[in-house]
Scaffold this motif. Structure first.
Motif, short mmCIF file in Angstrom:
data_model
loop_
_atom_site.label_atom_id
_atom_site.label_comp_id
_atom_site.label_asym_id
_atom_site.label_seq_id
_atom_site.Cartn_x
_atom_site.Cartn_y
_atom_site.Cartn_z
N CYS A 69 87.31 34.58 26.34
CA CYS A 69 86.59 35.25 27.43
C CYS A 69 86.84 34.48 28.73
O CYS A 69 86.44 33.34 28.86
CB CYS A 69 85.10 35.31 27.14
N PRO A 70 87.48 35.11 29.72
CA PRO A 70 87.77 34.40 30.97
C PRO A 70 86.63 34.40 31.98
O PRO A 70 86.73 33.78 33.03
CB PRO A 70 88.97 35.18 31.51
N ASP A 71 85.54 35.10 31.65
CA ASP A 71 84.42 35.23 32.58
C ASP A 71 83.24 34.38 32.15
O ASP A 71 83.12 34.00 30.99
CB ASP A 71 83.97 36.69 32.67
N MET A 72 82.32 34.14 33.07
CA MET A 72 81.12 33.38 32.75
C MET A 72 80.24 34.14 31.77
O MET A 72 79.44 33.54 31.05
CB MET A 72 80.34 33.05 34.03
N CYS A 73 80.35 35.45 31.75
CA CYS A 73 79.57 36.30 30.86
C CYS A 73 80.47 37.41 30.34
O CYS A 73 81.14 38.08 31.14
CB CYS A 73 78.38 36.89 31.61
N PRO A 74 80.49 37.64 29.03
CA PRO A 74 81.32 38.74 28.51
C PRO A 74 80.90 40.08 29.11
O PRO A 74 79.72 40.33 29.38
CB PRO A 74 81.05 38.70 27.00
N GLU A 75 81.87 40.94 29.30
CA GLU A 75 81.64 42.22 29.97
C GLU A 75 80.57 43.06 29.25
O GLU A 75 79.68 43.62 29.89
CB GLU A 75 82.96 42.99 30.04
N LYS A 76 80.66 43.15 27.95
CA LYS A 76 79.70 43.96 27.19
C LYS A 76 78.28 43.45 27.40
O LYS A 76 77.36 44.24 27.58
CB LYS A 76 80.08 43.92 25.71
N GLU A 77 78.08 42.15 27.42
CA GLU A 77 76.76 41.58 27.63
C GLU A 77 76.25 41.89 29.04
O GLU A 77 75.07 42.19 29.24
CB GLU A 77 76.76 40.07 27.40
N ARG A 78 77.13 41.82 30.03
CA ARG A 78 76.72 42.13 31.41
C ARG A 78 76.16 43.54 31.51
O ARG A 78 75.09 43.77 32.09
CB ARG A 78 77.90 41.98 32.38
N TYR A 79 76.88 44.51 30.93
CA TYR A 79 76.42 45.90 30.99
C TYR A 79 75.17 46.12 30.15
O TYR A 79 74.28 46.86 30.56
CB TYR A 79 77.54 46.85 30.57
N ARG A 80 75.08 45.47 28.99
CA ARG A 80 73.89 45.62 28.13
C ARG A 80 72.65 45.11 28.86
O ARG A 80 71.63 45.80 28.92
CB ARG A 80 74.07 44.86 26.82
N ARG A 81 72.75 43.94 29.44
CA ARG A 81 71.58 43.37 30.12
C ARG A 81 71.23 44.15 31.39
O ARG A 81 70.07 44.24 31.76
CB ARG A 81 71.80 41.90 30.42
N GLN A 82 72.23 44.76 32.04
CA GLN A 82 71.92 45.57 33.22
C GLN A 82 71.18 46.84 32.82
O GLN A 82 70.16 47.16 33.40
CB GLN A 82 73.19 45.93 33.99
N TYR A 83 71.68 47.55 31.80
CA TYR A 83 71.02 48.80 31.46
C TYR A 83 69.69 48.57 30.75
O TYR A 83 68.78 49.40 30.85
CB TYR A 83 71.97 49.73 30.69
N GLN A 84 69.50 47.43 30.08
CA GLN A 84 68.21 47.11 29.48
C GLN A 84 67.26 46.43 30.47
O GLN A 84 66.12 46.14 30.13
CB GLN A 84 68.40 46.20 28.25
N ARG A 85 67.76 46.19 31.67
CA ARG A 85 66.98 45.58 32.76
C ARG A 85 66.40 44.22 32.36
O ARG A 85 65.21 43.95 32.56
CB ARG A 85 65.88 46.51 33.24
N ILE A 86 67.27 43.37 31.81
CA ILE A 86 66.85 42.02 31.43
C ILE A 86 67.72 40.97 32.13
O ILE A 86 67.99 39.92 31.58
CB ILE A 86 66.86 41.83 29.89
N LEU A 87 68.10 41.27 33.35
CA LEU A 87 68.86 40.32 34.16
C LEU A 87 67.91 39.30 34.78
O LEU A 87 66.76 39.60 35.09
CB LEU A 87 69.60 41.04 35.29
N SER A 88 68.43 38.11 34.97
CA SER A 88 67.68 37.09 35.69
C SER A 88 67.80 37.37 37.19
O SER A 88 68.76 37.99 37.64
CB SER A 88 68.26 35.72 35.39
N ILE A 89 66.86 36.86 37.96
CA ILE A 89 66.93 37.02 39.42
C ILE A 89 68.15 36.33 39.99
O ILE A 89 68.61 36.67 41.07
CB ILE A 89 65.66 36.50 40.12
#
Length: 194
Positions: A69-89
């Motif tokens: 994974c070349p990113d700080m966060c895997p793409e699938k996790e980024r989208y999952r946390r965005q649509y579940q609204r569990i992102l940190s500030i």
């Protein structure tokens, strides 16, 4: 599947912080897909990939997982946390819309358990990406508490724990891995003092 792989954009030695601006994407996005649609497309791709895998049960021939994974966060996790609204500030866009700023998202710690599937290599960050992530946390988040110290501490504690998990999963024992653990330790010693 609806997704395609792209080449890595993260290069720690040659200015890794520039890679934060353009997280990689496995999706070939057509139109304006929602975060939920993106997550579901990536989840379907992972299900297809998982069908072709066989678990190794012979420890003599087993090999350690090597993250890609070349990113700080895997793409699938980024989208999952965005649509579940569990992102940190610390991962949201500056406009206050609650949307993910994909260049600021950092992989969240998740406990390993018997009912969870083994992570794919594209979900685990290699040593170079872990170092890039730690540099980001130290340079951009550690100075950004601004009175939200509980959220700040929880975010850093969780994301550093995820870094240590990626080190453990890959059986990393390089000087870079030691440096990462030392930085985590310094953070914990410093915050325990206050």
């Amino acid at each position: 599947p609806a997704a395609q792989y792209t080449s890595s954009q993260a290069n720690v030695a040659g200015g890794a912080m520039a890679a934060l601006d353009q997280p990689t994407s496995r999706l070939s996005r057509s139109g304006n897909m929602s975060a939920e649609d993106c997550y579901k497309a990536l989840d379907e791709e992972d299900k297809v990939l998982r069908q072709g895998l066989t678990k190794q049960s012979n420890l003599a021939t087993a090999s350690a997982l090597v993250g890609s994974c070349p990113d700080m966060c895997p793409e699938k996790e980024r989208y999952r946390r965005q649509y579940q609204r569990i992102l940190s500030i610390f991962e949201m866009t500056a406009d206050g819309s609650g949307e993910a700023d994909h260049s600021r998202c950092v992989k969240e710690y998740s406990r390993s358990s018997a009912d969870k599937e083994e992570e794919f290599p594209h979900e685990v960050r290699p040593a170079s990406t872990l170092l890039m992530t730690m540099k980001y946390l130290c340079l951009h988040v550690m100075d950004a508490g601004d009175g939200r110290w509980a959220d700040w501490y929880d975010f850093l504690w969780n994301r550093m724990r995820a870094i240590r998990k990626d080190i453990t999963v890959q059986h990393l024992s390089s000087p870079g891995a030691v440096e990462l653990v030392e930085r985590c330790t310094r953070f914990h010693v410093f915050t325990a003092h206050y």
